[in-house]
Design a protein around this motif. Structure first.
Motif, PDB file in Angstrom:
ATOM      1  N   ASP A  85       0.919  -1.272  -0.009  1.00 24.63           N
ATOM      2  CA  ASP A  85      -0.005  -0.074  -0.074  1.00 24.63           C
ATOM      3  C   ASP A  85       0.961   1.306   0.105  1.00 24.63           C
ATOM      4  N   GLU A  87       2.846   3.759  -1.627  1.00 21.75           N
ATOM      5  CA  GLU A  87       2.862   4.596  -2.877  1.00 21.75           C
ATOM      6  C   GLU A  87       4.159   4.661  -3.588  1.00 21.75           C
ATOM      7  N   LYS A  90       5.068   1.309  -5.271  1.00 21.23           N
ATOM      8  CA  LYS A  90       4.471   1.192  -6.411  1.00 21.23           C
ATOM      9  C   LYS A  90       4.901   1.920  -7.751  1.00 21.23           C
ATOM     10  N   HIS A  94       6.409   0.220 -11.020  1.00 25.09           N
ATOM     11  CA  HIS A  94       6.120   0.416 -12.407  1.00 25.09           C
ATOM     12  C   HIS A  94       7.282   1.028 -13.245  1.00 25.09           C
ATOM     13  N   THR A 107       1.404  -4.542  -9.549  1.00 23.15           N
ATOM     14  CA  THR A 107       1.177  -4.263  -8.131  1.00 23.15           C
ATOM     15  C   THR A 107      -0.037  -4.707  -7.664  1.00 23.15           C
TER      16      THR A 107
END
Length: 139
Positions: A85, A87, A90, A94, A107
């Motif tokens: 969770d 950010e 994530k 990416h 993710t």
């Protein structure tokens, strides 16, 4: 802390990271990945990251060094599921997906941990079939 966690598929190496990751903990994960790569033509990863603060300097250097050795070996990797969770994690995942196109990286929020484990366990047809399983019995 970086701990290996169980996964029902032998070709999947699953781990959970949080807090501070040490070089010894990272080496256990690297060793598990290498064992899986020797046993399977394609390996998938599940990395659950919860409140990761940082890696020790030795762990960071080992991680970078191992990562660099894998650049020419990406054909051994199938998928990587990143469960978090956070950010910033994530966004990093990416970026890695764009850089390492040979590996499918996705993710998942922590609430979808089960879906991430299932997705990582899926195989493309033929990735783990022995010649006898796919109907080939030798020449």
């Amino acid at each position: 802390m970086l701990d290996l966690i169980s996964h029902p598929a032998d070709h999947v190496v699953a781990m959970k990271a949080g807090g501070v990751v040490t070089a010894h903990e990272l080496q256990r994960a690297i060793d598990a990945i290498e064992v899986a790569k020797r046993a399977h033509p394609k390996v998938s990863l599940v990395v659950e990251i919860d409140a990761l603060r940082f890696m020790t300097l030795t762990a960071l250097l080992r991680d970078i060094g191992y990562g660099l050795t894998q650049l020419g070996d990406l054909e051994h990797y199938h998928r990587a599921a990143v469960v978090t969770d956070q950010e910033w994690v994530k966004q990093l995942a990416h970026l890695e997906e764009r850089l390492f196109k040979a590996v499918e990286i996705r993710t998942f929020p922590k609430r979808d941990h089960v879906a991430a484990m299932a997705w990582a366990g899926e195989l493309a047809k033929g990735d783990h079939e022995s010649p006898e399983e796919d109907g080939y019995h030798g020449a």
